[in-house]
Design a protein around this motif. Structure first.
Motif, PDB file in Angstrom:
ATOM      1  N   MET A 139     -54.574 -32.830  60.001  1.00  0.00           N
ATOM      2  CA  MET A 139     -56.062 -32.711  59.766  1.00  0.00           C
ATOM      3  C   MET A 139     -56.830 -33.999  60.039  1.00  0.00           C
ATOM      4  N   PRO A 207     -60.191 -25.358  49.172  1.00  0.00           N
ATOM      5  CA  PRO A 207     -60.843 -24.144  48.731  1.00  0.00           C
ATOM      6  C   PRO A 207     -59.526 -23.156  48.537  1.00  0.00           C
ATOM      7  N   SER A 208     -58.411 -23.146  48.998  1.00  0.00           N
ATOM      8  CA  SER A 208     -57.392 -22.280  48.377  1.00  0.00           C
ATOM      9  C   SER A 208     -56.737 -22.522  47.113  1.00  0.00           C
ATOM     10  N   ARG A 238     -55.207 -25.332  62.045  1.00  0.00           N
ATOM     11  CA  ARG A 238     -55.200 -26.164  60.700  1.00  0.00           C
ATOM     12  C   ARG A 238     -54.290 -25.398  59.920  1.00  0.00           C
ATOM     13  N   ASP A 240     -54.189 -26.175  56.250  1.00  0.00           N
ATOM     14  CA  ASP A 240     -54.813 -26.995  55.114  1.00  0.00           C
ATOM     15  C   ASP A 240     -55.708 -26.330  54.194  1.00  0.00           C
ATOM     16  N   GLY A 242     -58.125 -24.715  53.988  1.00  0.00           N
ATOM     17  CA  GLY A 242     -59.545 -24.854  54.232  1.00  0.00           C
ATOM     18  C   GLY A 242     -59.921 -26.104  53.886  1.00  0.00           C
ATOM     19  N   THR A 244     -60.388 -29.047  55.539  1.00  0.00           N
ATOM     20  CA  THR A 244     -61.438 -29.573  56.535  1.00  0.00           C
ATOM     21  C   THR A 244     -62.812 -28.817  56.544  1.00  0.00           C
ATOM     22  N   LEU A 245     -62.868 -27.906  55.794  1.00  0.00           N
ATOM     23  CA  LEU A 245     -64.236 -27.073  55.807  1.00  0.00           C
ATOM     24  C   LEU A 245     -65.215 -27.603  54.759  1.00  0.00           C
ATOM     25  N   THR A 246     -64.589 -28.563  54.030  1.00  0.00           N
ATOM     26  CA  THR A 246     -65.407 -28.854  52.813  1.00  0.00           C
ATOM     27  C   THR A 246     -66.225 -30.200  53.027  1.00  0.00           C
ATOM     28  N   THR A 247     -66.059 -30.666  54.230  1.00  0.00           N
ATOM     29  CA  THR A 247     -66.761 -31.969  54.592  1.00  0.00           C
ATOM     30  C   THR A 247     -68.130 -31.910  54.209  1.00  0.00           C
ATOM     31  N   LEU A 249     -69.852 -30.208  51.915  1.00  0.00           N
ATOM     32  CA  LEU A 249     -69.950 -29.908  50.474  1.00  0.00           C
ATOM     33  C   LEU A 249     -70.930 -30.916  49.809  1.00  0.00           C
ATOM     34  N   SER A 252     -74.536 -30.431  49.826  1.00  0.00           N
ATOM     35  CA  SER A 252     -75.126 -29.007  49.266  1.00  0.00           C
ATOM     36  C   SER A 252     -76.129 -29.166  48.582  1.00  0.00           C
TER      37      SER A 252
END
Ligand SMILES: NC(=O)c1ccc[n+]([C@@H]2O[C@H](COP(=O)([O-])OP(=O)(O)OC[C@H]3O[C@@H](n4cnc5c(N)ncnc54)[C@H](O)[C@@H]3O)[C@@H](O)[C@H]2O)c1
Length: 254
Positions: A139, A207-208, A238, A240, A242, A244-247, A249, A252
């Motif tokens: 990642m 996230p997982s 990926r 991972d 999830g 790399t999806l949290t970049t 966050l 927010s």
């Protein structure tokens, strides 16, 4: 050809993710050529594996050793169908201005030049006959990893080399894809989180809800080497949870 009859070359196979990849292919009765610069960890394990396994001491940064490994594998198994470029190293974290040139060169040498050399030497023997290459990126090849500039740069390079290989060799029946693992619990990752709460802090980012296992990566590698993924070429996947999806966050609540 199914995975069971494939001749599979795996670099950095003595431990961690490489070892899990070897175990996954071994379960499907593939013939294995396991390469590592340190073959001590293999000694007991190889007795368990038993059949159809060739051990080769090989430093992927040394062209002569890689060529000698290829010759040995071809003499033993007669062909190569799959190459898994897994060998890789990381260095302790540093700010960019403090990274030693020697460390930068070593990381690039193993993680990127090693993949290039193995792709050229083993990959050439698959041209026109057919084969699959799976490169283990990270990642950190997709997003910059704090304090690990050399590692991130090397793994981003692996992704471009993967794309380049797919483009160059697709019509010559060789596919190339890459896997981008997140935090996978091997020696490489666990030495970074010895402090109290440090492991949990990492889990909280995924996230997982858990860190990855070497088997999580091995399963995807196995798929990418199999005929089921025949029309996937030049892809980066990926693995991972999830991460790399949290970049975004952190933004927010702003
Ligand atoms: N563990 C993670 O969190 C993680 C995350 C993303 C990507 N990766 C990548 O996955 C791959 C495997 O990592 P791991 O966690 O299993 O590491 P590891 O340190 O447990 O195992 C790496 C293996 O590669 C071998 N190796 C190192 N340099 C070599 C060389 N020059 N020639 C031949 N063999 C060499 C080592 O001897 C070792 O057996 C690496 O490319 C790594 O960058 C790991």
């Amino acid at each position: 050809m199914n995975n069971g009859s494939q001749v599979v070359v795996i670099t950095g196979a003595a431990q961690g993710i490489g070892r899990s990849i070897a175990t996954r292919f071994h379960r499907s009765s593939a013939k294995l050529a396991l390469l590592d610069m340190d073959i001590k960890p293999f000694q007991e394990w190889i007795k368990e594996l038993g059949r159809d396994v060739l051990l080769v001491k090989c430093n992927v940064t040394n062209r002569l050793e890689v060529e000698a490994a290829r010759d040995q594998i071809l003499a033993h198994f007669g062909r190569i169908d799959v190459l898994i470029n897994n060998a890789g190293i990381g260095k302790s974290p540093h700010h960019l201005e403090e990274v030693k040139e020697e460390d930068w060169r070593q990381v690039l040498d193993v993680n990127l030049t090693g993949v290039f050399l193995c792709t050229q030497v083993f990959g050439t023997s698959m041209l026109d006959r057919g084969g699959a290459i799976v490169n283990i990126s990270s990642m950190s090849g997709l997003i910059p990893s704090p304090l690990r500039g050399a590692y991130s740069a090397s793994k981003a390079g692996v992704l471009m080399l993967t794309a380049q290989t797919a483009l160059a060799w697709g019509r010559r029946k060789v596919r190339a894809n890459a896997v981008c693992p997140g935090i996978i619990e091997t020696t490489m990752a666990t030495r970074n989180y010895k402090g109290p709460g440090s492991r949990q802090a990492r889990i909280d980012l995924v996230p997982s809800g858990r860190l990855g296992t070497p088997e999580d990566v091995a399963n995807v590698v196995f798929f990418l080497a199999s005929p089921e993924s025949e029309y996937i070429n030049g892809e980066f996947i990926r693995v991972d949870g999830g991460f790399t999806l949290t970049t975004m966050l952190q933004y927010s609540n702003i």
